[in-house]
Scaffold this motif. Structure first.
Motif, short mmCIF file in Angstrom:
data_model
loop_
_atom_site.label_atom_id
_atom_site.label_comp_id
_atom_site.label_asym_id
_atom_site.label_seq_id
_atom_site.Cartn_x
_atom_site.Cartn_y
_atom_site.Cartn_z
N UNK A 162 25.13 23.36 22.56
CA UNK A 162 25.45 22.34 21.82
C UNK A 162 25.35 20.78 22.65
N UNK A 163 23.59 20.35 21.87
CA UNK A 163 24.40 19.04 22.99
C UNK A 163 25.06 18.52 21.95
N UNK A 164 26.19 18.03 22.50
CA UNK A 164 27.07 16.82 22.10
C UNK A 164 27.25 15.63 22.21
N UNK A 165 26.52 14.60 20.72
CA UNK A 165 26.09 13.54 21.13
C UNK A 165 26.99 12.59 19.77
N UNK A 166 27.95 13.33 19.29
CA UNK A 166 28.72 12.51 17.95
C UNK A 166 29.44 11.65 18.54
N UNK A 167 29.33 11.18 19.74
CA UNK A 167 30.36 9.89 20.45
C UNK A 167 31.78 9.90 19.62
N UNK A 168 32.05 10.95 19.11
CA UNK A 168 33.75 12.19 19.29
C UNK A 168 34.04 12.30 20.16
N UNK A 169 34.42 11.43 21.07
CA UNK A 169 35.34 13.17 22.69
C UNK A 169 36.39 14.35 22.11
N UNK A 171 35.45 16.01 19.33
CA UNK A 171 34.64 16.78 19.61
C UNK A 171 34.42 17.87 20.67
N UNK A 172 34.86 17.38 21.59
CA UNK A 172 34.59 18.82 22.74
C UNK A 172 35.95 19.17 22.96
N UNK A 173 36.81 18.65 23.25
CA UNK A 173 38.20 19.24 22.14
C UNK A 173 38.12 20.40 21.23
N UNK A 174 38.28 19.85 19.99
CA UNK A 174 37.63 20.92 18.49
C UNK A 174 37.26 21.68 18.62
N UNK A 175 35.95 21.73 20.02
CA UNK A 175 34.53 22.87 19.92
C UNK A 175 35.81 23.42 20.46
N UNK A 194 29.92 9.63 29.52
CA UNK A 194 29.46 11.50 30.15
C UNK A 194 30.24 11.72 31.63
N UNK A 195 31.09 11.05 31.69
CA UNK A 195 32.21 11.54 33.11
C UNK A 195 33.48 11.80 31.73
N UNK A 196 34.12 11.05 31.25
CA UNK A 196 35.21 11.57 29.88
C UNK A 196 34.66 13.42 29.56
N UNK A 197 33.30 13.60 28.83
CA UNK A 197 33.32 14.15 28.36
C UNK A 197 33.75 15.92 29.75
N UNK A 198 32.22 15.46 30.81
CA UNK A 198 32.80 16.99 31.30
C UNK A 198 34.29 16.47 32.17
#
Length: 301
Positions: free
Chosen positions: A165-172, A174-178, A196-200
């Motif tokens: 998934x390209x995670x572009x919900x802008x809800x950080x 959601x990375x953890x939820x996934x 981007x850094x927070x996401x990584x």
């Protein structure tokens, strides 16, 4: 059986350079692509938003794919964006992409029609059933008005071609939820430059990035520092990068990022109407941001 693509690392959503007359500038496209490969990116995505998909004819997308495959020569995978209005056209596009040598697809929900959850799921399933190409689902409710929920992914993971998934919900969060729901079944690529850094650091597998089109070396350095646990170095690059990354979250992101890449000598500023090149105060403002970034860019190891 689906092809396995390692959805990890930096995947530039590459620009489509044009000549002043509005034709695709294949020479400049090759120059930018080589700059990305030299920096160490892990794949490229053609004809996305930054690639001006809405301004490209369908055949032009396949011309770009053919040319990109000639340039890359198997060094990195080449992903083609699929953004169609009908399921029939999406299936045809996916099959032609396979025949034309694409290594994977980035798949958007149906365009121009705000489908409900059932319709989106059936659309994605139809494409996933029609090809064995690996698929990256683009989840961007902010720009496209359609949110691919965890419950929708529960149905989609039945299809082995749907891999990331390209995670572009802008809800950080959601990375953890996934990750909590699916583990590594769905690879996560952050799709918003300004987080981007927070996401990584929250565990995403990589990025589909925008400003990498202009600054591939800095993007790769930041990513590699995260991977080696050198977070202070990654944060230092990120703080320098932020004024430039904010060019990615604006309706004129294409003009802005093309201007940045032009300043780096790896693009041209030309766009296709109805988009117009920047002028006046807006152009001066964006140029100053870019010039300041270049003047103060970090020294990389």
């Amino acid at each position: 059986m689906s092809t396995k693509l390692n959805w990890e690392g930096i995947f530039p959503a590459v620009l489509t350079p044009f000549t002043k007359e509005g034709e695709i500038d294949f020479e400049m496209f090759a120059l930018n692509t080589e700059a990305q490969i030299k920096a160490g990116v892990h794949g490229i995505i053609l004809a996305g938003t930054l690639g001006e998909a809405s301004a490209l004819e369908t055949e032009e997308k396949f011309e770009l794919l053919k040319y990109a495959k000639q340039i890359t020569q198997g060094r990195i995978p080449v992903i083609l964006n699929l953004s169609e209005n009908t399921t029939k056209n999406a299936i045809h596009f996916a099959q032609k992409a396979k025949d034309s040598g694409a290594d994977g697809l980035m798949l958007l929900p149906p365009m121009r029609y705000k489908a409900d959850s059932r319709e989106v799921i059936e659309y994605f399933k139809a494409v996933a059933s029609a090809t064995d190409l690996p698929i990256l689902i683009y989840n961007n409710p902010v720009d496209y008005g359609i949110y691919v929920t965890l419950e929708m992914f529960e149905e989609l993971i039945e299809y082995p071609t749907i891999q990331a998934v390209k995670e572009s919900t802008r809800d950080l969060a959601n990375v953890t939820r996934m990750i909590n729901r699916f583990g590594k079944r769905i690879k996560i690529l952050g799709g918003v430059d300004t987080i981007c850094l927070e996401t990584l650091m929250l565990g995403a597998d990589g990025l589909v990035a925008g400003l990498v089109d202009a600054f591939p070396n800095e993007t790769m350095a930041m990513y590699n520092y995260v991977r080696t646990g050198e977070y202070d170095k990654a944060i230092a690059i990120y703080r320098w990068f932020m004024p430039l990354l904010e060019l990615d979250i604006h309706p004129k992101l294409i003009q802005y990022i093309k201007l940045a890449a032009t300043a780096e000598g790896i693009s041209s500023p030309y766009v296709r109407a109805p988009r117009l090149e920047l002028h006046g105060e807006e152009a001066e403002k964006i140029k100053k941001i870019i010039e300041a970034g270049i003047a103060n860019r970090p020294v990389l190891d």
